[in-house]
Design an enzyme around this catalytic site. Structure first.
Site, short mmCIF file in Angstrom:
data_model
loop_
_atom_site.label_atom_id
_atom_site.label_comp_id
_atom_site.label_asym_id
_atom_site.label_seq_id
_atom_site.Cartn_x
_atom_site.Cartn_y
_atom_site.Cartn_z
N ARG A 98 0.88 -1.18 0.00
CA ARG A 98 0.00 0.00 0.00
C ARG A 98 0.91 1.22 0.00
NH1 ARG A 98 -5.55 1.29 3.12
NH2 ARG A 98 -6.19 0.02 1.36
N HIS A 125 -6.71 1.13 -7.15
CA HIS A 125 -7.01 0.26 -6.00
C HIS A 125 -7.63 -1.02 -6.58
CE1 HIS A 125 -7.61 -1.04 -2.06
NE2 HIS A 125 -8.47 -0.17 -1.59
N GLN A 128 -9.68 -3.68 -4.49
CA GLN A 128 -10.98 -3.13 -4.11
C GLN A 128 -11.98 -3.39 -5.23
OE1 GLN A 128 -12.03 -1.37 -1.23
NE2 GLN A 128 -13.98 -1.79 -2.21
N ASP A 220 -16.88 7.51 -3.02
CA ASP A 220 -15.72 7.29 -2.15
C ASP A 220 -15.47 8.59 -1.40
OD1 ASP A 220 -13.38 6.35 -0.97
OD2 ASP A 220 -12.16 6.52 -2.78
N CYS A 260 -16.35 2.04 -1.00
CA CYS A 260 -15.26 1.14 -0.63
C CYS A 260 -14.96 1.18 0.87
CB CYS A 260 -14.00 1.49 -1.43
SG CYS A 260 -13.44 3.18 -1.15
N ARG A 288 -14.09 -8.45 -0.44
CA ARG A 288 -12.64 -8.26 -0.60
C ARG A 288 -11.95 -9.60 -0.33
NH1 ARG A 288 -10.29 -3.19 0.08
NH2 ARG A 288 -8.41 -4.34 -0.45
N1 CP Z 1 -11.46 -0.07 1.25
C1 CP Z 1 -10.24 -0.17 1.79
O1 CP Z 1 -9.23 -0.41 1.12
O2 CP Z 1 -10.21 -0.02 3.15
P1 CP Z 1 -8.91 0.10 4.04
O3 CP Z 1 -8.27 1.42 3.74
O4 CP Z 1 -9.42 0.02 5.46
O5 CP Z 1 -7.98 -1.03 3.73
N1 NVA Z 2 -9.61 6.90 -2.17
C1 NVA Z 2 -9.38 6.40 -0.84
C2 NVA Z 2 -9.65 4.93 -0.76
C3 NVA Z 2 -9.56 4.35 0.62
C4 NVA Z 2 -9.75 2.87 0.63
C5 NVA Z 2 -7.95 6.72 -0.41
O1 NVA Z 2 -7.05 6.61 -1.26
O2 NVA Z 2 -7.74 7.06 0.73
#
Ligand code: CP
Ligand code: NVA
Length: 300
Positions: A98, A125, A128, A220, A260, A288
């Site tokens: 991440r 993502h 997701q 989102d 999400c 997921r």
């Molecule tokens: N939707 C998602 O990726 O959630 P987290 O940021 O909690 O992993």
């Molecule tokens: N767009 C959001 C998604 C979180 C799962 C972010 O990048 O924080």
């Protein structure tokens, strides 16, 4: 697996497989395709769903997941991205990452000798969206020909959705302020794929136009991780894009609401929508796990 594009040729099959495994789990001993395999998980940002669903997925497939949080690896700071990639490749069979930057994500993958899975970056993502498409398939029994309306920020999730919809033959209208439209390069690729699959994916600015006739309404957060300093201006800019009772008035019969998560009630979505009868956000979170089990078994 850095982009939804990396699943292009297998996505439909992977989703059917995940749905079957979820709804008809094998009797007797669970198959363990990840037996004695290790997934190294490097997170530069917080996570609830991605971290836990991957840890549970690896464990259910017979492997081991090792989590490293934002204070541990310090990618490119404590040591170079290439060195991290080479070291982790010597210990683990795959790396879940991440990241803040898609560029660093790609650099890690380039130097790693094991597969790298994108657990979110500033551009995409993909895991997701694999779970999201599984949820739509589960609820609507099909993907092809459905209409998805995305409203809000043209961010990482929106970009991956454009690719996922195009690949599976879904139509998508992403309604965002012009200044926060989806990544033009991704939109272009998604449109080329959509043409092959007889569907249309578009970037527009009117949220009501997007929501009209939509089977799926998706939003989102307005403030993605790393954008906290822009919170106030973003909240003002995105206000007309809130998913609320007014927006969904002309949605298709049986529409579902998706997010999400994490969600901010009163901002990108009203309480009555996210906690109402059309919302599938918690099924989405569960899926997921099911989608990622199929991804892990395919990639590692
Ligand atoms: N939707 C998602 O990726 O959630 P987290 O940021 O909690 O992993
Ligand atoms: N767009 C959001 C998604 C979180 C799962 C972010 O990048 O924080």
């Amino acid at each position: 697996m850095i982009s939804v594009l990396d699943m292009k040729s297998d996505l439909d099959k992977m989703l059917s497989k995940a749905l079957k495994a979820k709804t008809e789990p094998p009797k007797g001993r669970r198959p363990e395709p990840l037996k004695r395999k290790v997934l190294a998980m490097v997170f530069e940002k917080p996570s609830l769903r991605t971290r836990i669903s991957f840890e549970v997925a690896v464990s259910q497939l017979g492997g081991t997941a090792i989590y490293m949080g934002p204070d541990e690896v310090k990618m490119g700071e404590r040591e170079s991205v290439a060195d991290v990639a080479k070291v982790l490749s010597g210990y683990a069979d795959g790396i879940l990452y991440r990241a803040f930057s898609n560029e660093v994500m790609r650099e890690l993958a380039e130097h790693a000798t094991v597969p790298v899975i994108n657990g979110l970056d500033d551009t995409e993502h993909p895991c997701q969206v694999a779970g999201d498409l599984l949820t739509i398939l589960e609820k609507k029994k099909k993907l092809k020909g459905l209409q998805l309306a995305y409203v809000g920020d043209g961010n990482n999730v929106c970009n991956s959705l454009l690719l996922g919809c195009a690949i599976t033959g879904m139509n998508m209208r992403a309604a965002t302020p012009r200044t926060h439209a989806p990544e033009p390069g991704i939109l272009e690729q998604a449109q080329a794929i959509a043409e092959e699959n007889d569907c249309v994916v578009e970037s527009i600015s009117n949220p009501f136009e997007a929501a009209e006739g939509a089977d799926v309404i998706y939003t989102d957060t307005w403030v993605s991780m790393g954008q906290e300093s822009e919170k106030e201006e973003r909240e003002a800019l995105f206000l007309p894009y809130q998913a609320n009772a007014n927006l969904v008035e002309k949605a298709a019969k049986g529409w579902i609401f998706m997010h999400c998560l994490p969600a901010h009630r009163g901002y990108e979505v009203s309480e009555e929508i996210i906690d109402g009868p059309h919302s599938v956000v918690f099924d989405q979170a569960v899926n997921r796990l099911h989608a990622q089990k199929v991804i892990l078994a395919a990639v590692l």
